[in-house]
Write a protein that holds these residues in place. Sequence first.
Motif, PDB file in Angstrom:
ATOM      1  N   MET A  26     -24.148   8.938  -0.845  1.00 26.68           N
ATOM      2  CA  MET A  26     -23.014   9.135  -0.789  1.00 26.68           C
ATOM      3  C   MET A  26     -22.524   8.607  -1.845  1.00 26.68           C
ATOM      4  N   THR A  27     -21.537   8.968  -2.351  1.00 23.76           N
ATOM      5  CA  THR A  27     -20.731   8.220  -3.587  1.00 23.76           C
ATOM      6  C   THR A  27     -19.471   7.996  -2.673  1.00 23.76           C
ATOM      7  N   LEU A  28     -19.132   6.346  -3.186  1.00 25.06           N
ATOM      8  CA  LEU A  28     -17.542   5.806  -3.116  1.00 25.06           C
ATOM      9  C   LEU A  28     -16.922   6.275  -3.658  1.00 25.06           C
ATOM     10  N   ALA A  29     -15.675   6.458  -4.459  1.00 23.35           N
ATOM     11  CA  ALA A  29     -15.166   6.583  -5.361  1.00 23.35           C
ATOM     12  C   ALA A  29     -14.342   5.497  -5.170  1.00 23.35           C
ATOM     13  N   VAL A  30     -13.510   5.264  -6.817  1.00 18.78           N
ATOM     14  CA  VAL A  30     -12.177   3.942  -6.199  1.00 18.78           C
ATOM     15  C   VAL A  30     -11.195   5.029  -5.712  1.00 18.78           C
ATOM     16  N   GLU A  31     -10.259   4.122  -5.319  1.00 13.51           N
ATOM     17  CA  GLU A  31      -9.115   5.023  -5.628  1.00 13.51           C
ATOM     18  C   GLU A  31      -7.996   5.084  -6.200  1.00 13.51           C
ATOM     19  N   THR A  32      -7.568   5.954  -7.313  1.00 14.83           N
ATOM     20  CA  THR A  32      -6.646   5.336  -8.337  1.00 14.83           C
ATOM     21  C   THR A  32      -5.582   6.274  -8.331  1.00 14.83           C
ATOM     22  N   THR A  33      -4.933   5.686  -8.225  1.00  9.36           N
ATOM     23  CA  THR A  33      -3.054   6.036  -7.661  1.00  9.36           C
ATOM     24  C   THR A  33      -2.147   5.361  -8.372  1.00  9.36           C
ATOM     25  N   ASP A  34      -0.814   5.395  -8.656  1.00 12.26           N
ATOM     26  CA  ASP A  34       0.566   4.588  -9.498  1.00 12.26           C
ATOM     27  C   ASP A  34       0.896   4.496  -8.835  1.00 12.26           C
ATOM     28  N   LEU A  35       0.976   4.559  -7.409  1.00 14.92           N
ATOM     29  CA  LEU A  35       1.823   4.484  -6.220  1.00 14.92           C
ATOM     30  C   LEU A  35       2.188   3.028  -5.948  1.00 14.92           C
ATOM     31  N   LYS A  36       3.236   2.737  -6.081  1.00 15.48           N
ATOM     32  CA  LYS A  36       3.475   1.039  -5.433  1.00 15.48           C
ATOM     33  C   LYS A  36       4.119   1.183  -4.654  1.00 15.48           C
ATOM     34  N   VAL A  37       3.741  -0.510  -3.508  1.00  9.45           N
ATOM     35  CA  VAL A  37       4.553  -0.601  -2.514  1.00  9.45           C
ATOM     36  C   VAL A  37       5.496  -1.728  -2.597  1.00  9.45           C
ATOM     37  N   GLN A  38       6.463  -0.970  -1.835  1.00  9.56           N
ATOM     38  CA  GLN A  38       7.763  -1.777  -2.660  1.00  9.56           C
ATOM     39  C   GLN A  38       8.494  -2.022  -0.706  1.00  9.56           C
ATOM     40  N   LEU A  39       9.190  -3.071  -0.691  1.00  8.56           N
ATOM     41  CA  LEU A  39       9.918  -3.149   0.740  1.00  8.56           C
ATOM     42  C   LEU A  39      11.264  -3.361   0.458  1.00  8.56           C
ATOM     43  N   GLN A  40      12.071  -3.235   1.386  1.00  9.85           N
ATOM     44  CA  GLN A  40      13.493  -2.738   0.946  1.00  9.85           C
ATOM     45  C   GLN A  40      14.622  -4.941   1.152  1.00  9.85           C
ATOM     46  N   LEU A  41      14.617  -5.303   0.487  1.00  4.76           N
ATOM     47  CA  LEU A  41      15.697  -6.602   0.843  1.00  4.76           C
ATOM     48  C   LEU A  41      16.834  -6.328   0.861  1.00  4.76           C
ATOM     49  N   ALA A  42      17.313  -7.348   0.765  1.00  5.46           N
ATOM     50  CA  ALA A  42      19.451  -7.188   0.840  1.00  5.46           C
ATOM     51  C   ALA A  42      19.787  -7.112  -0.375  1.00  5.46           C
ATOM     52  N   ASP A  43      18.737  -7.305  -1.698  1.00  7.51           N
ATOM     53  CA  ASP A  43      19.658  -6.766  -2.747  1.00  7.51           C
ATOM     54  C   ASP A  43      19.379  -6.050  -3.798  1.00  7.51           C
ATOM     55  N   GLY A  44      18.116  -4.913  -2.954  1.00 11.96           N
ATOM     56  CA  GLY A  44      17.103  -3.601  -2.903  1.00 11.96           C
ATOM     57  C   GLY A  44      15.894  -3.388  -2.698  1.00 11.96           C
ATOM     58  N   TRP A  45      15.000  -2.613  -3.434  1.00 12.94           N
ATOM     59  CA  TRP A  45      13.638  -2.538  -3.544  1.00 12.94           C
ATOM     60  C   TRP A  45      12.680  -4.441  -4.297  1.00 12.94           C
ATOM     61  N   PHE A  46      12.068  -4.156  -4.411  1.00 15.36           N
ATOM     62  CA  PHE A  46      10.702  -5.202  -4.318  1.00 15.36           C
ATOM     63  C   PHE A  46       9.524  -4.806  -4.458  1.00 15.36           C
ATOM     64  N   THR A  47       8.967  -4.750  -5.601  1.00 13.16           N
ATOM     65  CA  THR A  47       7.313  -4.237  -5.942  1.00 13.16           C
ATOM     66  C   THR A  47       6.137  -4.781  -5.023  1.00 13.16           C
ATOM     67  N   VAL A  48       5.614  -4.927  -4.461  1.00 12.14           N
ATOM     68  CA  VAL A  48       4.754  -6.041  -3.708  1.00 12.14           C
ATOM     69  C   VAL A  48       3.696  -5.635  -4.851  1.00 12.14           C
ATOM     70  N   CYS A  49       2.816  -4.617  -4.800  1.00  7.29           N
ATOM     71  CA  CYS A  49       2.056  -3.971  -5.226  1.00  7.29           C
ATOM     72  C   CYS A  49       1.142  -3.009  -5.463  1.00  7.29           C
ATOM     73  N   ASP A  50       0.322  -2.551  -5.998  1.00  5.97           N
ATOM     74  CA  ASP A  50      -0.463  -1.173  -5.763  1.00  5.97           C
ATOM     75  C   ASP A  50      -0.907  -0.749  -4.514  1.00  5.97           C
ATOM     76  N   LEU A  51      -0.672   0.263  -4.230  1.00  2.00           N
ATOM     77  CA  LEU A  51      -1.072   1.326  -2.835  1.00  2.00           C
ATOM     78  C   LEU A  51      -2.480   0.663  -2.936  1.00  2.00           C
ATOM     79  N   SER A  52      -3.574   1.242  -4.117  1.00  3.98           N
ATOM     80  CA  SER A  52      -4.291   1.317  -3.636  1.00  3.98           C
ATOM     81  C   SER A  52      -4.874  -0.252  -3.792  1.00  3.98           C
TER      82      SER A  52
END
Length: 116
Positions: free
Chosen positions: A1-27
């Motif tokens: 079995m071969t495992l492929a690295v997940e590739t995505t352009d999705l970013k994980v963001q948190l809602q803060l008082a002054d807007g959305w803050f990007t934390v990291c890539d979802l991958s």
Amino acid sequence: MTLAVETTDLKVQLQLADGWFTVCDLSMLVPGRGVAALLPDGRQVAVFRDRADRLYAVDNRDPFTGAAVLSRGLTGTHEGRPFVASPLLKQRFDLAGGQCLDDESVRLAVYEVRAL
């Protein structure tokens, strides 16, 4: 079995008082494990991705010891509620609401989180 690295352009963001803050890539989030992120105000947050691809974010500081370790805790479920258990004293915290499952008087800050 071969495992492929997940590739995505999705970013994980948190809602803060002054807007959305990007934390990291979802991958960067491994299901069932946590990561710590530093917020602009110096606080730390623990971000989790469960095996059903739901995202959670809570304060990384263990309120019982003061140590910033919750991102290293074990995840699981109790009565259908997802939780993280502190790696130090093992108290469990509901990932969705922040409530300590072992001491009702203690609660973590929770953050709205999304992947875009």
